[in-house]
Write an enzyme that holds these catalytic residues in place. Structure first.
Site, PDB file in Angstrom:
ATOM      1  N   LYS A  46     -62.377  55.281  30.308  1.00 40.90           N
ATOM      2  CA  LYS A  46     -63.332  56.323  30.691  1.00 40.90           C
ATOM      3  C   LYS A  46     -62.928  56.919  32.045  1.00 40.90           C
ATOM      4  CE  LYS A  46     -66.145  55.298  27.222  1.00 40.90           C
ATOM      5  NZ  LYS A  46     -66.252  56.184  26.046  1.00 40.90           N
ATOM      6  N   SER A  58     -63.300  59.552  22.454  1.00 40.71           N
ATOM      7  CA  SER A  58     -64.280  59.738  23.532  1.00 40.71           C
ATOM      8  C   SER A  58     -63.695  60.390  24.782  1.00 40.71           C
ATOM      9  CB  SER A  58     -64.910  58.399  23.909  1.00 40.71           C
ATOM     10  OG  SER A  58     -63.984  57.559  24.566  1.00 40.71           O
TER      11      SER A  58
END
Length: 235
Positions: free
Chosen positions: A117, A46
């Site tokens: 993230k 991701s």
């Protein structure tokens, strides 16, 4: 014959000193993991191509200590329970407590509740996306993400217009087409916002494999957002 007891005593002292040194090293390592820096393995793609699956990174646990704030552009490691996952996902009971302690000390894997993230917005920021045809804007300023966004990915296929609550963060993966991030939780309780106090540390370095050694510096375009609002100019 007379020298044997003395030699045995000398050998015993050498073993004790070695065990003491090993104990000190282990204690130092545990304290560093618990309070200073903690290693993590990147579980998915991701964050490609900034972070690759299997990369080992070091999260700086002191980055936001002593009154510091998470800044826009930082890559953070955080506990997703209560934001990306329901609170019920957190291990319960004595076993859960021991597991959490082991994770804090670096003795147990981070587990499925820990995410990596990039922070796009902080408390007070308004973030908008028109969908796949335009860039994200933060407080009305278009965000140039070309330095880290995975080649071929749109900034967001999902259109949204949100304001980040105080004490919360809006986070997204650099590989937007393969990232389940704040966008995926817009309609859920909490709206996909991650509480700042759930941040474990700032991802500062990739240390393994050797060919991926690098520091994870804050991208320059985030400096253009200075003075636009939120607390991002303070930390």
């Amino acid at each position: 014959m007379d020298g044997e007891p003395e030699e045995e005593a000398e050998g015993g002292r050498w073993v004790r000193d070695l065990l003491l040194l090993a104990g000190i090293c282990l204690l130092t390592l545990l304290l560093v993991n618990a309070f200073v820096a903690r290693p993590f393995a990147v579980p998915s793609g991701s964050m490609e191509n900034t972070l690759m699956p299997g990369d080992r990174l070091v999260a700086n646990k002191l980055a936001y200590a002593f009154g510091g704030h998470v800044r826009r552009g930082d890559v953070v490691v955080f506990d997703g329970t209560g934001s990306f996952l329901p609170e019920s996902a957190a291990p319960k009971g004595v076993g859960g407590t021991l597991r959490a302690l082991g994770q804090d000390l670096g003795l147990a894997p981070a587990g499925d509740t820990v995410y990596v993230k990039r922070v796009i917005g902080v408390g007070g920021d308004r973030i908008t996306s028109p969908g796949p045809d335009g860039p994200l804007t933060v407080n009305g300023v278009p965000l140039d993400e070309s330095s880290y966004l995975r080649l071929g990915d749109a900034p967001s296929r999902v259109a949204f217009d949100i304001v980040v609550p105080a004490g919360k963060l809006w986070v997204m993966g650099d590989h937007r087409n393969a990232s389940r991030d704040s966008r995926d939780h817009l309609g859920e309780p909490g709206g996909g916002f991650v509480p700042e106090d759930k941040v474990i540390g700032r991802a500062d370095w990739v240390v393994l494999p050797v060919g991926h050694w690098t520091s994870l510096d804050r991208p320059a375009p985030f400096a253009a957002l200075g003075g636009t609002g939120g607390h991002g100019d303070k930390g």
